[in-house]
Design a protein around this motif. Sequence first.
Motif, PDB file in Angstrom:
ATOM      1  N   LEU A  53       0.853  -1.182   0.000  1.00 24.83           N
ATOM      2  CA  LEU A  53       0.000   0.000   0.000  1.00 24.83           C
ATOM      3  C   LEU A  53       0.893   1.238   0.000  1.00 24.83           C
ATOM      4  O   LEU A  53       1.789   1.355   0.838  1.00 24.83           O
ATOM      5  N   TYR A  54       0.634   2.140  -0.953  1.00 24.99           N
ATOM      6  CA  TYR A  54       1.380   3.400  -0.927  1.00 24.99           C
ATOM      7  C   TYR A  54       0.545   4.440  -0.198  1.00 24.99           C
ATOM      8  O   TYR A  54      -0.602   4.712  -0.567  1.00 24.99           O
TER       9      TYR A  54
ATOM     10  N   PRO B 141       4.239  16.310   5.526  1.00 24.26           N
ATOM     11  CA  PRO B 141       5.594  16.245   6.105  1.00 24.26           C
ATOM     12  C   PRO B 141       5.607  15.965   7.602  1.00 24.26           C
ATOM     13  O   PRO B 141       6.624  15.527   8.143  1.00 24.26           O
ATOM     14  N   GLU B 142       4.475  16.184   8.277  1.00 22.74           N
ATOM     15  CA  GLU B 142       4.442  15.967   9.727  1.00 22.74           C
ATOM     16  C   GLU B 142       4.269  14.498  10.101  1.00 22.74           C
ATOM     17  O   GLU B 142       4.440  14.124  11.261  1.00 22.74           O
ATOM     18  N   VAL B 143       3.938  13.644   9.130  1.00 24.18           N
ATOM     19  CA  VAL B 143       3.695  12.226   9.416  1.00 24.18           C
ATOM     20  C   VAL B 143       5.011  11.459   9.349  1.00 24.18           C
ATOM     21  O   VAL B 143       5.760  11.557   8.376  1.00 24.18           O
ATOM     22  N   THR B 144       5.278  10.685  10.385  1.00 24.12           N
ATOM     23  CA  THR B 144       6.494   9.881  10.452  1.00 24.12           C
ATOM     24  C   THR B 144       6.156   8.403  10.358  1.00 24.12           C
ATOM     25  O   THR B 144       5.002   7.995  10.527  1.00 24.12           O
ATOM     26  N   ALA B 145       7.174   7.589  10.090  1.00 24.62           N
ATOM     27  CA  ALA B 145       6.971   6.143  10.057  1.00 24.62           C
ATOM     28  C   ALA B 145       6.491   5.638  11.403  1.00 24.62           C
ATOM     29  O   ALA B 145       5.623   4.753  11.477  1.00 24.62           O
TER      30      ALA B 145
ATOM     31  N   GLU C  63      -1.690 -13.701  12.333  1.00 20.32           N
ATOM     32  CA  GLU C  63      -1.554 -12.252  12.317  1.00 20.32           C
ATOM     33  C   GLU C  63      -1.220 -11.757  10.916  1.00 20.32           C
ATOM     34  O   GLU C  63      -0.768 -12.508  10.060  1.00 20.32           O
ATOM     35  N   ILE C  64      -1.457 -10.469  10.713  1.00 20.48           N
ATOM     36  CA  ILE C  64      -1.001  -9.778   9.511  1.00 20.48           C
ATOM     37  C   ILE C  64       0.308  -9.086   9.865  1.00 20.48           C
ATOM     38  O   ILE C  64       0.338  -8.210  10.735  1.00 20.48           O
ATOM     39  N   LEU C  65       1.394  -9.518   9.249  1.00 22.00           N
ATOM     40  CA  LEU C  65       2.715  -8.961   9.543  1.00 22.00           C
ATOM     41  C   LEU C  65       2.952  -7.763   8.623  1.00 22.00           C
ATOM     42  O   LEU C  65       2.770  -7.869   7.402  1.00 22.00           O
ATOM     43  N   THR C  66       3.351  -6.637   9.202  1.00 17.06           N
ATOM     44  CA  THR C  66       3.389  -5.376   8.464  1.00 17.06           C
ATOM     45  C   THR C  66       4.679  -4.611   8.764  1.00 17.06           C
ATOM     46  O   THR C  66       5.196  -4.668   9.877  1.00 17.06           O
ATOM     47  N   SER C  67       5.174  -3.904   7.763  1.00 23.31           N
ATOM     48  CA  SER C  67       6.307  -2.999   7.968  1.00 23.31           C
ATOM     49  C   SER C  67       6.051  -1.711   7.196  1.00 23.31           C
ATOM     50  O   SER C  67       5.262  -1.676   6.251  1.00 23.31           O
ATOM     51  N   VAL C  68       6.732  -0.637   7.612  1.00 25.93           N
ATOM     52  CA  VAL C  68       6.581   0.680   6.994  1.00 25.93           C
ATOM     53  C   VAL C  68       7.956   1.185   6.592  1.00 25.93           C
ATOM     54  O   VAL C  68       8.901   1.127   7.382  1.00 25.93           O
ATOM     55  N   ARG C  69       8.062   1.683   5.350  1.00 26.91           N
ATOM     56  CA  ARG C  69       9.338   2.249   4.909  1.00 26.91           C
ATOM     57  C   ARG C  69       9.068   3.515   4.099  1.00 26.91           C
ATOM     58  O   ARG C  69       8.062   3.602   3.374  1.00 26.91           O
ATOM     59  N   PRO C  70       9.943   4.523   4.214  1.00 28.43           N
ATOM     60  CA  PRO C  70       9.737   5.776   3.470  1.00 28.43           C
ATOM     61  C   PRO C  70       9.854   5.552   1.967  1.00 28.43           C
ATOM     62  O   PRO C  70      10.635   4.709   1.496  1.00 28.43           O
TER      63      PRO C  70
ATOM     64  N   PHE D 276       4.891   6.915   2.294  1.00 30.94           N
ATOM     65  CA  PHE D 276       5.488   5.678   2.793  1.00 30.94           C
ATOM     66  C   PHE D 276       4.881   4.487   2.073  1.00 30.94           C
ATOM     67  O   PHE D 276       3.720   4.522   1.632  1.00 30.94           O
ATOM     68  N   TRP D 277       5.663   3.440   1.988  1.00 28.35           N
ATOM     69  CA  TRP D 277       5.160   2.146   1.513  1.00 28.35           C
ATOM     70  C   TRP D 277       4.876   1.266   2.719  1.00 28.35           C
ATOM     71  O   TRP D 277       5.711   1.131   3.612  1.00 28.35           O
ATOM     72  N   LEU D 278       3.700   0.717   2.732  1.00 33.22           N
ATOM     73  CA  LEU D 278       3.327  -0.267   3.745  1.00 33.22           C
ATOM     74  C   LEU D 278       3.366  -1.646   3.074  1.00 33.22           C
ATOM     75  O   LEU D 278       2.709  -1.861   2.050  1.00 33.22           O
TER      76      LEU D 278
END
Length: 347
Positions: free
Chosen positions: A258-259, A264-268, A300-307, A314-316
């Motif tokens: 998911l993109y 700019p105020e949102v962080t990972a 579970e649904i395993l998830t990571s977030v990267r810029p 961010f890409w989820l």
Amino acid sequence: MSRSTERSNLFTVALVGAAALKGKEVRDVLSDRKFPAVDIKLLDEGDVLGQLEQVNDEPTFIQSVLPEHLEGVDFAFLTGDESYISKIWTTVRDSGSEIIDLSYALENNTDIVFRAPWVERELGRAHQVGLQSAPAVIAHPASVAVALLLARLREVAAAQVVSAIVCHPASEHGRRGMDELHDQTVNLLSFQQMPNAVFGTQVAFNLFVQSTEAIHPSLREIESRIVRHFKAIVEGELSLPPLLLVQAPVFHGYTIALYVQTGPEVTATRLETALAGPHVVVTTEPDEFPSNVNIAGSSEILTSVRPNATGGGFWLWAACDNLRISAIQAVECAEEMVHTRPRGQLQ
């Protein structure tokens, strides 16, 4: 409490399509969650009839779908292939049992309800269970996963999901799909002709977004199913971004990209905090990244977030066990029905 009283507080369950991948997964979840079943009947067709299986440490034979084998069944999980369930589901219906369909054979019926307990709870909705419910069609696992993640991201006001890419595994086509991917892999490496009855083309070592329309269900049909099920379970509370379904050369598990476009105020860290919760595990460890391997057998649904490399969002990246997710939704539906279901057939 006497043995007869204990048995009167338990239910009879039938797995229709018991030898299928989803049938085996539902059986495992019933055991893991200690569902109050006094008997679990295994029903199927073809070469598996008479096959001996273990259910709760007791031997059980797989039988055919006949009225006498459905007598007294309280809950029937339809776990076989869509074409098989389409042929026999009325026999199950006539037994008076509650019907929980994981095959999608009933999805176009008018008297059904789409269910996804995880999403219903996340959206604050309680499903009303009657004395005898309409057949429950379990929502597609990709629809469930995407809906749950989008619901969590609502907590971040400045975040907007603008695209979704879903990688589709062979196991969603049942054992036939798993076998064909295996045979294609072996035959390709030995320079032999590859079978393609299930997928219509080469899946091994390949990625594609459009399969031949002669194959049912085609990727386009599955993509439409995911969208349709998503809309049914969120009931207008969430919007689905543009979605692309990709056939992946993997046996098991959905992976989802998911993109998320953000200010700019949102962080990972903020996104990770919003996503984490029941049924979603956010990982930042390099050896625990979401993948088909790491989620096999997981609930579970395993998830990571990267810029995003060029900024702006961010890409989820998420992964989930498709069979496990569907089986849990199905058993949770049955658990809700336990409180209103009389024992045995309704008259």
